[in-house]
Design a protein around this motif. Structure first.
Motif, PDB file in Angstrom:
ATOM      1  N   ALA A  93       0.833  -1.202   0.000  1.00 55.59           N
ATOM      2  CA  ALA A  93       0.000   0.000   0.000  1.00 55.59           C
ATOM      3  C   ALA A  93       0.864   1.247   0.000  1.00 55.59           C
ATOM      4  CB  ALA A  93      -0.931  -0.016   1.206  1.00 55.59           C
ATOM      5  N   SER A  94       1.962   1.216   0.786  1.00 56.53           N
ATOM      6  CA  SER A  94       2.860   2.371   0.833  1.00 56.53           C
ATOM      7  C   SER A  94       3.491   2.633  -0.522  1.00 56.53           C
ATOM      8  CB  SER A  94       3.968   2.127   1.838  1.00 56.53           C
ATOM      9  OG  SER A  94       3.503   2.406   3.118  1.00 56.53           O
ATOM     10  N   ALA A 139       1.377  -5.268  -5.075  1.00 56.75           N
ATOM     11  CA  ALA A 139       1.283  -6.376  -4.133  1.00 56.75           C
ATOM     12  C   ALA A 139       2.212  -7.516  -4.553  1.00 56.75           C
ATOM     13  CB  ALA A 139      -0.156  -6.864  -4.044  1.00 56.75           C
ATOM     14  N   ASP A 140       2.218  -7.826  -5.855  1.00 55.55           N
ATOM     15  CA  ASP A 140       3.080  -8.910  -6.337  1.00 55.55           C
ATOM     16  C   ASP A 140       4.547  -8.579  -6.100  1.00 55.55           C
ATOM     17  OD1 ASP A 140       0.858 -10.184  -7.089  1.00 55.55           O
ATOM     18  OD2 ASP A 140       1.030  -9.754  -9.231  1.00 55.55           O
ATOM     19  N   ALA A 141       4.914  -7.327  -6.427  1.00 57.13           N
ATOM     20  CA  ALA A 141       6.319  -6.944  -6.273  1.00 57.13           C
ATOM     21  C   ALA A 141       6.751  -7.120  -4.829  1.00 57.13           C
ATOM     22  CB  ALA A 141       6.513  -5.492  -6.727  1.00 57.13           C
ATOM     23  N   VAL A 142       5.906  -6.694  -3.898  1.00 56.44           N
ATOM     24  CA  VAL A 142       6.269  -6.794  -2.487  1.00 56.44           C
ATOM     25  C   VAL A 142       6.324  -8.257  -2.056  1.00 56.44           C
ATOM     26  CG1 VAL A 142       5.497  -6.302  -0.160  1.00 56.44           C
ATOM     27  CG2 VAL A 142       5.458  -4.524  -1.894  1.00 56.44           C
ATOM     28  N   ASN A 143       5.322  -9.034  -2.470  1.00 53.38           N
ATOM     29  CA  ASN A 143       5.301 -10.441  -2.062  1.00 53.38           C
ATOM     30  C   ASN A 143       6.533 -11.173  -2.554  1.00 53.38           C
ATOM     31  OD1 ASN A 143       2.958 -10.395  -0.604  1.00 53.38           O
ATOM     32  ND2 ASN A 143       1.672 -10.765  -2.390  1.00 53.38           N
ATOM     33  N   ALA A 181      -5.301   5.133  -3.413  1.00 53.61           N
ATOM     34  CA  ALA A 181      -4.060   5.172  -2.653  1.00 53.61           C
ATOM     35  C   ALA A 181      -4.368   5.360  -1.179  1.00 53.61           C
ATOM     36  CB  ALA A 181      -3.178   6.302  -3.176  1.00 53.61           C
ATOM     37  N   LYS A 182      -5.231   6.338  -0.889  1.00 54.52           N
ATOM     38  CA  LYS A 182      -5.586   6.590   0.511  1.00 54.52           C
ATOM     39  C   LYS A 182      -6.309   5.387   1.096  1.00 54.52           C
ATOM     40  CE  LYS A 182      -5.455  11.436   1.385  1.00 54.52           C
ATOM     41  NZ  LYS A 182      -5.236  12.232   0.181  1.00 54.52           N
ATOM     42  N   PHE A 193      -3.030  -2.108 -10.999  1.00 57.83           N
ATOM     43  CA  PHE A 193      -1.904  -1.375 -10.429  1.00 57.83           C
ATOM     44  C   PHE A 193      -1.653  -1.812  -8.984  1.00 57.83           C
ATOM     45  CE2 PHE A 193      -3.729   1.253 -13.736  1.00 57.83           C
ATOM     46  CZ  PHE A 193      -2.621   1.512 -14.519  1.00 57.83           C
ATOM     47  N   LEU A 194      -2.768  -2.010  -8.276  1.00 54.07           N
ATOM     48  CA  LEU A 194      -2.624  -2.509  -6.908  1.00 54.07           C
ATOM     49  C   LEU A 194      -1.968  -3.883  -6.911  1.00 54.07           C
ATOM     50  CD1 LEU A 194      -6.109  -1.425  -5.549  1.00 54.07           C
ATOM     51  CD2 LEU A 194      -3.932  -0.713  -4.593  1.00 54.07           C
TER      52      LEU A 194
END
Lengths: 484, 686
Positions: free
Chosen positions: A328-329, A475-479, A395-396, A470-471
């Motif tokens: 999310a950040s 999320a995938d990149a972070v995971n 985003a918020k 986009f979300l």
């Protein structure tokens, strides 16, 4: 655990090596070029940015690759943020070109410093030890200090640059002090080893937390969060608008990566400590940023305070601390920087030689003078205010739902309440544009600039209509980066 | 091209047209603007026709999501299409009428400064309406619902310099807010209890009789502890939305005023398509509505009241558009009656035939208005058949279809509604039967009153002064003394002719497949009541139905309505004056002229109550609490804070540096164990 590096590691460094070489080549070419409009330099810089972005995409990896004896990491997260930064720097050069030409500020330094700055951001994004983190940070900062002072005859700019430099040096000092404490506590500069040793519980907690405090202070300065925010309004207002645009966009992505590397990856064992520190920073930033922005009449200063509050929002996701919160950040930071850059792009479209158009009053009656740009500015302001159907809302929503799922309901309520206050000054710009009368001239900006700014602003709407892909990317990149 | 993309093109073409025309500014010429808009809608119409033909030839129903908009708390909010025969029929009706109105607009809005804006709006409307009918979930339905509402608002107030237009669009907006409030609550209840907004998921939870029993017996507590059937509450709330959009009593007051908009949109939005969205929605939700006899009876009674009492108002109107507007209200009542007796198929059938003949009547009225140089008062017309032959013939066809002349389209749908009401046994059906039968006479009477006054009798436009007030546009004030009315140009006549064809024939063609349930198949569920079964058993072909009509009451009632209109307005007008003064002495005309005092009720009773409640909230909530305490209080606080912080904010570096060090000290406080304990105690930290 740590093996000496071999030449195969260099393949992961293609974008950085490319940027370094092309920046040097452009610097040399610019010396011999006699073109006042710097067309060759301009197009070569854009080309090298484009190639750097492509190299980042082409070098995408599934699982994190730690190279150079643990100094450097290439993962999905760094790929996403590097790609974003390269695009943003490219947009800065495109939007700013006319401004530099009009004010005879178009020197080769703009391009070379931008490229070196981007190289610094790349290093920050991928750094995996205190040493590389600090190197990237300083490369970026030094480029920015110089760029703020680009107008040597403008005392405001020089003052801003001096403040930025001195306070930046102080912040770097704090950061280094904190790092040295952690080194003392753990005996290593590598983030993976630092986190492993803390996890083993062989470290002195006092040293650890003392180091952490100074590291967080240094980070807070780079992000521009309260109470380390004093430089932000002055630098935003004093720097030439395209440089403000640069400072306000791409480096924020690098700073987010910096925080994630240092805190989420490097110091997970101290989560409870840095979480509460981030809460203090975040709350203070959201409150001070939004309230102070109301009082501003200068648009650049208003955007400076708005940045402060946005950084507070961005921290909310990190306060949640899990993969969802980090994603999310990152989404927030990406949305924020692309929104900001289109806002500044519109601001630049309204400027002329000798007329900076950076006061709220300059936006009066814009709808009559340039209905299209007024519509685009409306979209940017709506997105910043977080009005649904624009991507800023999502985003918020994503950071707020991240903290709510960790039980910080009070924080969510506070964030929503202050984003309501924030909506006031964003919507005031809309009100001034659409309902006030003005005697200013019709806007005459280059068609290409208008096109880019329009696509940029329309993307905010498109991404708001289809936010899920986009979300998911975030999320995938972070995971893949934090877990896999 | 996969099917979803193909279906996506249908709404996207008009949207692209709307954006191109609306945002181009001065880049496009008038001709280019209307060419683009018409091309978009024409493409959309052709694709819709193909969709209908494919489905008719046995292609399966399509239900799929285009993309997931966002997932919140486990609830997927998607954008997707459900394309079955019901949808396909609506798509064809919407795009066809829209196309005709687009073409017509070239003639009607010629020379108007808002020419391009108008095209942009009606294309945008077409997009919104298509999104509404093609939706496969409540969220997108609500989006379309609100989007058509917005465009309707913009178009009623299209001539925004006229105070009456602004009053009318505000009224439409406010009344629809009431309806939408109910609608939104209904959607909320659906989401809360069914856990989804997707039609297929919801209907999947009510498709067996055990499930139906479960849901029918489920209650919720309202206002504390009054148990109310859940499905009844959902259906009634959804129907409140339909009442607003489809202008049912008592939320009907906005529709007559909406005639302030240009005539083409009266045809498209306020007759053929948008106002029927409520009918469509209830038909789409038939699996839910079937479960609540209470809701169905309510719908029936409200529909019957609208059908009859709005018809009465049509009799005393003198503005040509208002006559047609009240007729629309009355016909919407007929459709609602059909829904109430579980004959959803027939309700939608009447929706379709009505779309064609009512659009025709409105566009013909527009042609007359143009011929009369924007004089809308039918008392100033007369004998126009010689001057406007095409408009005359097409109007006659439209009027005959409206009153239900055998073989015309309106006959099949309206007679079927009457039969369905006769076959129904639910509460209120005898009242409804009386209302729809009496309505037949009334409809015939006001329709032919208008028809005779406009096209037959003497030319009256020379015999009156220049004091008529109902001008359509500020520049025009009726015919000058020496002028005669003139026939409109071909862009106006072409749509009239194109709409006259389905007005004549569509009923005859479509009746068999609708009566035996082939047309809509599983798209509509009406098995809980046997109304449709009775109606389809009594149906023996279109021709037989028409022949049978001569021996049934509605035909003779319609005929007597026409004859009465002829006697009173053509043969013996003096007789008409006597009758009128007789009714006036009874006070009935006064009642009708004041529209049953509904507007008085709203403006003089409801509005003051609402505004006084609002004033309390404003004074106490806004001025005192929010402005006084929160905003000004916060501002004062901020002011004080800023005085303190300005000690550091003088722009000196040492001040900034000091603030940073102070910040570091604040963070250092976290290090001390005491602070941590305090924070943990008040719940700020884990």
């Amino acid at each position: 655990m740590i093996s000496p590096w071999n030449s195969a590691d260099l393949t992961f460094l293609k974008p950085e090596l490319w940027l370094l070489c092309s920046a040097c080549v452009i610097l040399l070419l610019d010396l011999v070029s006699k073109d006042q409009r710097k067309a060759v330099t301009h197009w070569l810089s854009l080309l090298s940015l484009g190639i750097a972005a492509i190299l980042v995409l082409a070098g995408g990896v599934k699982s994190p690759q730690i190279v150079f004896s643990g100094m450097y990491v290439v993962d999905q997260l760094s790929g996403l943020l590097k790609f974003g930064s390269a695009c943003l720097v490219g947009l800065v050069l495109i939007y700013g070109r006319q401004y530099f030409i009009d004010r005879s500020m178009l020197t080769g330094e703009v391009y070379v410093l931008s490229l070196f700055g981007l190289l610094g951001m790349f290093v920050m994004t991928s750094a995996f030890s205190f040493l590389t983190l600090y190197m990237g940070l300083e490369l970026l900062s030094l480029s920015l200090y110089a760029m703020v002072a680009l107008r040597k005859d403008d005392s405001l700019a020089i003052e801003a640059s001096m403040k930025y430099f001195i306070l930046g040096a102080l912040a770097s000092g704090m950061l280094l002090y904190g790092m040295s404490m952690l080194y003392g506590a753990t005996g290593s500069l590598h983030l993976s080893e630092v986190s492993a040793r803390i996890a083993q519980g062989q470290t002195s907690r006092d040293f650890l937390v003392l180091g952490l405090i100074f590291i967080v202070a240094g980070i807070a300065f780079k992000l521009g969060t309260v109470p380390f925010h004093m430089w932000v309004p002055d630098v935003y207002q004093g720097a030439p608008t395209p440089i403000t645009m640069l400072i306000g966009s791409a480096p924020k992505l690098a700073a987010v990566a910096f925080v994630i590397r240092l805190l989420v990856q490097g110091l997970p064992a101290a989560f409870v400590d840095w979480q509460s520190m981030l809460i203090v920073l975040s709350v203070a930033s959201i409150v001070v940023g939004n309230v102070a922005a109301i009082a501003q009449q200068n648009i650049k200063r208003m955007l400076a305070y708005s940045t402060i509050s946005h950084m507070g929002f961005m921290l909310l996701g990190l306060i949640a601390g899990d993969a969802g919160g980090v994603a999310a950040s990152i989404f927030y930071a990406l949305v924020y920087s692309f929104t900001t850059i289109s806002g500044f792009g519109i601001l630049l479209s309204l400027t002329r030689t000798g007329f900076e158009s950076d006061n709220l009053a300059n936006f009066k009656g814009l709808v009559k003078r340039s209905p299209w740009l007024a519509l685009m500015m409306l979209m940017v302001m709506f997105s910043m205010a977080g009005i649904p159907a624009f991507v800023g809302f999502f985003a918020k929503l994503s950071v707020i739902s991240a903290i709510v799922s960790h039980g910080f309901v009070w924080l969510a309520v506070l964030a929503v309440a202050f984003s309501l206050i924030g909506a006031f000054y964003y919507l005031r710009v809309v009100k001034v544009m659409f309902f006030d009368d003005s005697d200013l001239d019709v806007v005459d900006s280059p068609f290409s600039l208008k096109c880019f700014v329009s696509v940029n602003a329309l993307l905010l709407l498109v991404a708001g209509l289809i936010p899920q892909p986009f979300l998911s990317i975030c999320a995938d990149a972070v995971n893949l980066s934090l877990l896999g | 091209m996969d099917k979803a993309t193909f279906y996506l093109l249908v709404p996207l073409l008009p949207l692209m047209g709307a954006l191109l025309v609306g945002l181009s500014g001065r880049l496009l010429s008038f001709v280019a603007a209307h060419t683009i808009a018409i091309a978009g809608v024409a493409g959309s119409f052709l694709l819709s026709a193909k969709v209908l033909v494919d489905l008719w030839n046995g292609q399966p129903t399509f239900n799929g999501n285009l993309y997931s908009w966002i997932t919140i708390d486990g609830i997927d909010l998607n954008v997707g299409f459900l394309v079955d025969k019901l949808t396909a029929m609506m798509m064809v009706v919407v795009t066809f009428v829209s196309l005709m109105v687009h073409v017509y607009t070239i003639g009607y809005m010629k020379g108007d400064p808002g020419y391009k804006r108008f095209f942009s709006y009606i294309s945008l409307f077409t997009f919104s309406m298509l999104m509404l009918v093609m939706s496969n979930n409540f969220l997108q339905l609500f989006f379309g619902w609100e989007a058509v509402g917005v465009v309707s608002y913009l178009l009623i107030g299209f001539w925004f310099k006229r105070p009456t237009a602004i009053f009318a669009n505000l009224k439409a907006f406010l009344i629809n807010r009431v309806g939408d409030f109910g609608f939104l609550l209904g959607i909320g209840l659906v989401l809360m209890h069914f856990g989804s907004l997707d039609y297929a998921t919801i209907f999947g939870q009510v498709h067996t009789s055990e499930m139906q029993q479960f849901w029918m017996s489920k209650t919720i507590n309202l206002l504390g502890s009054t148990p109310v059937g859940l499905i009844t509450a959902i259906c009634l709330l959804l129907f409140v939305g339909a009442m607003g959009k489809s202008a049912q009593v008592p939320l009907h007051v906005w529709l007559p005023d909406s005639m302030e908009g240009p005539t083409p949109i009266s045809a498209l939005i306020h007759a053929a398509t948008m106002v029927t969205a409520g009918i469509f929605m209830v038909a789409r939700m038939s699996p839910l509505f079937e479960l609540s006899p209470v809701a169905l009876s309510t719908i029936l009674i409200i529909g019957a009241t609208t059908a009859l009492f709005m018809g009465f108002l049509g009799i005393i109107q003198n503005d040509i558009k208002r006559v047609v507007a009240y007729s629309t209200l009355s016909q919407l009542g007929y459709m609602t009656v059909a829904l109430g007796v579980s004959a959803y198929q027939i309700g939608v059938f009447h929706l379709m035939t009505h779309a064609f003949f009512k659009a025709l009547l409105f566009l013909a009225a527009g042609s007359v208005i143009m011929g009369m140089h924007h004089d809308q008062d039918i008392r100033n017309m007369g004998g126009l058949r010689k001057y406007m032959p095409v408009t005359w013939i097409t109007s006659l066809i439209g009027s005959l279809a409206l009153i239900g002349t055998p073989l015309f389209s309106g006959f099949y749908s309206k007679d079927a509604i009457i039969e369905a009401v006769a076959a129904s046994k639910i509460v209120g059906s005898s009242y409804a039967y009386f209302a729809v039968i009496a309505g037949v006479f009334i409809t015939a009477f006001y329709s032919f009153r208008m028809y005779f006054l406009v096209f037959h009798g003497e030319n009256r436009w020379r015999s009156h002064g220049q004091d008529h007030g109902l001008a359509d546009s500020e520049e025009h004030h009726g015919l000058s003394p020496g002028d005669d009315p003139h026939e409109s140009s071909w862009v106006v006549l072409l749509p009239l002719i194109a709409l006259a064809i389905p007005s004549l024939s569509i009923g005859f063609i479509a009746a068999p497949s609708i009566m035996d349930g082939r047309m809509f198949g599983s798209a509509i569920y009406s098995d809980m009541h046997d109304t449709m079964r009775v109606v389809s058993e009594e149906f023996h072909g279109s021709l037989a139905m028409a022949v049978h009509a001569f021996s049934s009451a509605p035909f003779w009632l319609a005929l007597s309505g026409v004859v009465a209109a002829w006697v009173l307005y053509v043969w013996k007008p003096s007789f008409g004056v006597n009758i009128s003064s007789f009714f006036r002495s009874l006070g009935i005309v006064r009642l009708l002229e004041n529209r049953y005092y509904m507007d008085h009720l709203y403006i003089h009773v409801m509005t003051p109550i609402a505004t006084s409640i609002g004033r309390v909230f404003w004074k106490v909530g806004d001025v005192l609490l929010i402005d006084g305490l929160v905003v000004n209080g916060a501002a004062k606080l901020v002011d004080k804070m800023s005085k303190i912080t300005s000690l550091f904010h003088r722009g000196y570096i040492y001040a900034s540096a000091f603030s940073m060090i102070l910040g570091a000290v604040v963070l250092l406080l976290f290090w001390s164990a005491g602070t941590k304990q305090i924070l943990a105690a008040i719940g700020l930290s884990h």
